[in-house]
Motif scaffolding. Structure first.
Motif, PDB file in Angstrom:
ATOM      1  N   UNK A  15       0.824  -1.209   0.000  1.00  0.00           N
ATOM      2  CA  UNK A  15       0.000   0.000   0.000  1.00  0.00           C
ATOM      3  C   UNK A  15       0.858   1.259   0.000  1.00  0.00           C
ATOM      4  N   UNK A  16       0.692   2.038  -1.055  1.00  0.00           N
ATOM      5  CA  UNK A  16       1.391   3.317  -1.139  1.00  0.00           C
ATOM      6  C   UNK A  16       1.005   4.221   0.022  1.00  0.00           C
ATOM      7  N   UNK A  17      -0.283   4.228   0.326  1.00  0.00           N
ATOM      8  CA  UNK A  17      -0.769   5.062   1.423  1.00  0.00           C
ATOM      9  C   UNK A  17      -0.084   4.716   2.736  1.00  0.00           C
ATOM     10  N   UNK A  18      -0.035   3.458   3.036  1.00  0.00           N
ATOM     11  CA  UNK A  18       0.558   3.029   4.308  1.00  0.00           C
ATOM     12  C   UNK A  18       2.027   3.420   4.378  1.00  0.00           C
ATOM     13  N   UNK A  19       2.735   3.174   3.284  1.00  0.00           N
ATOM     14  CA  UNK A  19       4.160   3.495   3.288  1.00  0.00           C
ATOM     15  C   UNK A  19       4.383   4.988   3.458  1.00  0.00           C
ATOM     16  N   UNK A  20       3.581   5.775   2.741  1.00  0.00           N
ATOM     17  CA  UNK A  20       3.730   7.224   2.864  1.00  0.00           C
ATOM     18  C   UNK A  20       3.444   7.678   4.287  1.00  0.00           C
ATOM     19  N   UNK A  21       2.423   7.083   4.897  1.00  0.00           N
ATOM     20  CA  UNK A  21       2.109   7.463   6.272  1.00  0.00           C
ATOM     21  C   UNK A  21       3.289   7.191   7.191  1.00  0.00           C
ATOM     22  N   UNK A  22       3.897   6.031   7.065  1.00  0.00           N
ATOM     23  CA  UNK A  22       5.039   5.712   7.924  1.00  0.00           C
ATOM     24  C   UNK A  22       6.245   6.593   7.600  1.00  0.00           C
ATOM     25  N   UNK A  23       6.424   6.898   6.335  1.00  0.00           N
ATOM     26  CA  UNK A  23       7.532   7.787   5.983  1.00  0.00           C
ATOM     27  C   UNK A  23       7.338   9.155   6.615  1.00  0.00           C
ATOM     28  N   UNK A  24       6.097   9.619   6.616  1.00  0.00           N
ATOM     29  CA  UNK A  24       5.823  10.896   7.281  1.00  0.00           C
ATOM     30  C   UNK A  24       6.169  10.796   8.758  1.00  0.00           C
ATOM     31  N   UNK A  25       5.700   9.737   9.380  1.00  0.00           N
ATOM     32  CA  UNK A  25       5.874   9.610  10.827  1.00  0.00           C
ATOM     33  C   UNK A  25       7.335   9.499  11.216  1.00  0.00           C
ATOM     34  N   UNK A  26       8.123   8.774  10.424  1.00  0.00           N
ATOM     35  CA  UNK A  26       9.492   8.508  10.844  1.00  0.00           C
ATOM     36  C   UNK A  26      10.528   9.402  10.176  1.00  0.00           C
ATOM     37  N   UNK A  27      10.164  10.055   9.086  1.00  0.00           N
ATOM     38  CA  UNK A  27      11.181  10.820   8.373  1.00  0.00           C
ATOM     39  C   UNK A  27      10.766  12.246   8.032  1.00  0.00           C
ATOM     40  N   UNK A  28       9.530  12.571   8.284  1.00  0.00           N
ATOM     41  CA  UNK A  28       9.086  13.896   7.849  1.00  0.00           C
ATOM     42  C   UNK A  28       8.275  14.603   8.918  1.00  0.00           C
ATOM     43  N   UNK A  29       8.626  14.351  10.155  1.00  0.00           N
ATOM     44  CA  UNK A  29       7.901  14.974  11.256  1.00  0.00           C
ATOM     45  C   UNK A  29       8.873  15.227  12.401  1.00  0.00           C
ATOM     46  N   UNK A  30       8.734  16.378  13.047  1.00  0.00           N
ATOM     47  CA  UNK A  30       9.611  16.713  14.161  1.00  0.00           C
ATOM     48  C   UNK A  30       8.840  16.608  15.465  1.00  0.00           C
ATOM     49  N   UNK A  31       9.343  15.776  16.348  1.00  0.00           N
ATOM     50  CA  UNK A  31       8.606  15.466  17.563  1.00  0.00           C
ATOM     51  C   UNK A  31       8.959  16.423  18.695  1.00  0.00           C
ATOM     52  N   UNK A  32       8.397  17.626  18.589  1.00  0.00           N
ATOM     53  CA  UNK A  32       8.544  18.622  19.645  1.00  0.00           C
ATOM     54  C   UNK A  32       7.194  19.293  19.837  1.00  0.00           C
ATOM     55  N   UNK A  33       7.039  19.987  20.968  1.00  0.00           N
ATOM     56  CA  UNK A  33       5.806  20.709  21.252  1.00  0.00           C
ATOM     57  C   UNK A  33       4.589  19.800  21.113  1.00  0.00           C
ATOM     58  N   UNK A  34       3.673  20.208  20.238  1.00  0.00           N
ATOM     59  CA  UNK A  34       2.430  19.463  20.073  1.00  0.00           C
ATOM     60  C   UNK A  34       2.685  18.013  19.675  1.00  0.00           C
ATOM     61  N   UNK A  35       3.742  17.781  18.922  1.00  0.00           N
ATOM     62  CA  UNK A  35       3.969  16.458  18.377  1.00  0.00           C
ATOM     63  C   UNK A  35       4.756  15.554  19.327  1.00  0.00           C
ATOM     64  N   UNK A  36       5.210  16.107  20.438  1.00  0.00           N
ATOM     65  CA  UNK A  36       5.975  15.285  21.372  1.00  0.00           C
ATOM     66  C   UNK A  36       5.129  14.113  21.861  1.00  0.00           C
ATOM     67  N   UNK A  37       3.845  14.344  22.002  1.00  0.00           N
ATOM     68  CA  UNK A  37       2.971  13.286  22.483  1.00  0.00           C
ATOM     69  C   UNK A  37       2.886  12.104  21.532  1.00  0.00           C
ATOM     70  N   UNK A  38       3.138  12.350  20.258  1.00  0.00           N
ATOM     71  CA  UNK A  38       3.054  11.273  19.277  1.00  0.00           C
ATOM     72  C   UNK A  38       4.082  10.196  19.577  1.00  0.00           C
ATOM     73  N   UNK A  39       5.197  10.602  20.139  1.00  0.00           N
ATOM     74  CA  UNK A  39       6.246   9.631  20.442  1.00  0.00           C
ATOM     75  C   UNK A  39       5.728   8.526  21.361  1.00  0.00           C
ATOM     76  N   UNK A  40       4.975   8.922  22.367  1.00  0.00           N
ATOM     77  CA  UNK A  40       4.419   7.910  23.262  1.00  0.00           C
ATOM     78  C   UNK A  40       3.430   7.036  22.508  1.00  0.00           C
ATOM     79  N   UNK A  41       2.686   7.667  21.625  1.00  0.00           N
ATOM     80  CA  UNK A  41       1.770   6.889  20.790  1.00  0.00           C
ATOM     81  C   UNK A  41       2.539   5.872  19.954  1.00  0.00           C
TER      82      UNK A  41
END
Lengths: 228, 228
Positions: B104-130
């Motif tokens: 799935x292109x969609x799935x891969x893109x989603x993971x690429x966003x999460x692991x390579x195209x997102x900075x985990x600070x401020x609002x997004x720091x909580x995503x790390x625990x997720x």
DNA sequence: CATTTTACATACATGCATGGTTGTATATAC
DNA sequence: GTATATACAACCATGCATGTATGTAAAATG
């Protein structure tokens, strides 16, 4: 203001790099403003733009300064000659990497920036290839080490050095990310060496049909004394 | 313009989510502008702000929609009952995860966003625990599966289920990142299943002192036929 | 059928990050 | 000792992203 001497200029350059490290770590690369970096370094944006063309070059310089020494050390450890068991070289190089992260705040922050606080698009897309290069190098080195172990008979039978190298690389990379993703965990200093040793131990040769030897070699948390 | 029906509104919501997926993937989360998302979805920023409070909520919604089904599937696969060998559950759940990314292109893109195209600070720091939660869940599930295998005698002797689970989690996570970091590699569809099977095979029990069995069980690229 | 709510589009105000320009005092080269 | 390059600080212009406020026509509600 007044012009600084060359040594002083180099000092402010280092201060800017250090300020960038902390700023990137706290605010993420894209949110950090060069104004913030400058203020943290005790200078103005003019100084930052004097030493670095823009934020991207500042990022690259910061990363390079911290990561290059690490890569050299890892490479030399894994292929160290005159090892009783080449598997020890793999074990030691991995341990050294993780020790560097656990012991040095700077190193850990740099990796956290690279893996958790940077978006790899546009200018930064090239960093991805840079990040893959150490991995590929480790792949080559580890395969060679496994092959040497195979020749020496310290590797379990029936295992493919190339496949083992890829497996170990995946293991290292994964442990890496787990460590970076939960740095508050205080058990890492004990857990990581145990996991690394268990990983390598799974691949060590065991005297066939010797229950005592099999138990010690295959144990999950072997308490082997370090060699070398 | 004119007001849309409820079904139409839900459709534009989906279009916005889809546009966000692509925009985040191409430009990174912080660089994407809600204007870009809106334009790609064929609406204006007003529509985006109507459906989502801000970029952060849009990101969370996008991620949740794609990742939740995957987690459910993995969890159910790894602890499937009536397995001849519980190790097969581990193998199958890992394979299913990677197949989802590869297919799935969609799935891969989603993971690429999460692991390579997102900075985990401020609002997004909580995503790390997720992001850690699925890992912890896998840790629990895998340990149980390894324990079951131990009870059934399909696990090699002298291995600790907890340590094995941590090792396998690191392996999966690492392979995950390698896959995401070099998506252009065309060998992944063959290489990944081989690596996953080799990983599990290293932990399977082998009939002691039976060369033939040892060879097939410990082989790096076992061509076992899939069970179930 | 009248009223209200919905699902947006449009317009506006604000702030801020960037890059460039200029100024300047001093170290350095000759 | 003079000229020039250096190492910044201070100022300016621009653009752009965000959030909010307002407008509006049609759907939903009764």
């Amino acid at each position: 203001m007044a012009r600084k001497t060359k040594a002083e200029a180099e000092l402010t350059r280092q201060q800017i790099l250090e300020a960038a490290l902390h700023a990137f770590h706290v605010r993420g690369v894209s949110r950090t403003t060069l104004e913030e970096v400058a203020k943290a370094a005790g200078v103005t944006r003019g100084a930052v733009y004097w030493h670095f063309a823009n934020k991207t070059e500042l990022f690259f310089a910061m990363r390079e300064q911290i990561s290059l020494p690490l890569l050299d050390k890892g490479h030399s450890l894994i292929l160290a000659e005159n090892l009783a068991d080449p598997l020890d070289g793999i074990e030691q190089s991995i341990l050294a990497l993780f020790q560097a992260i656990l012991e040095s705040e700077r190193v850990r922050q740099m990796f956290e920036i690279i893996f958790l606080r940077c978006e790899y698009v546009d200018d930064f897309a090239g960093v991805l290839e840079e990040l893959n290069k150490p991995g590929l190098q480790f792949l080559v080195d580890a395969e060679l080490a496994y092959r040497r172990a195979q020749a020496k008979g310290t590797l379990r039978d029936g295992l493919d050095p190339r496949a083992l190298a890829m497996d170990t690389l995946a293991f290292v990379r994964g442990l890496f990310h787990q460590l970076l993703a939960s740095p508050e965990e205080r058990e890492w200093p004990r857990r990581i060496p145990a996991m690394v040793r268990a990983h390598v131990a799974l691949r060590r040769a065991q005297s066939p049909c010797d229950p005592a030897a099999a138990e010690s070699a295959g144990a999950a948390l072997p308490r082997r004394t370090r060699r070398q």
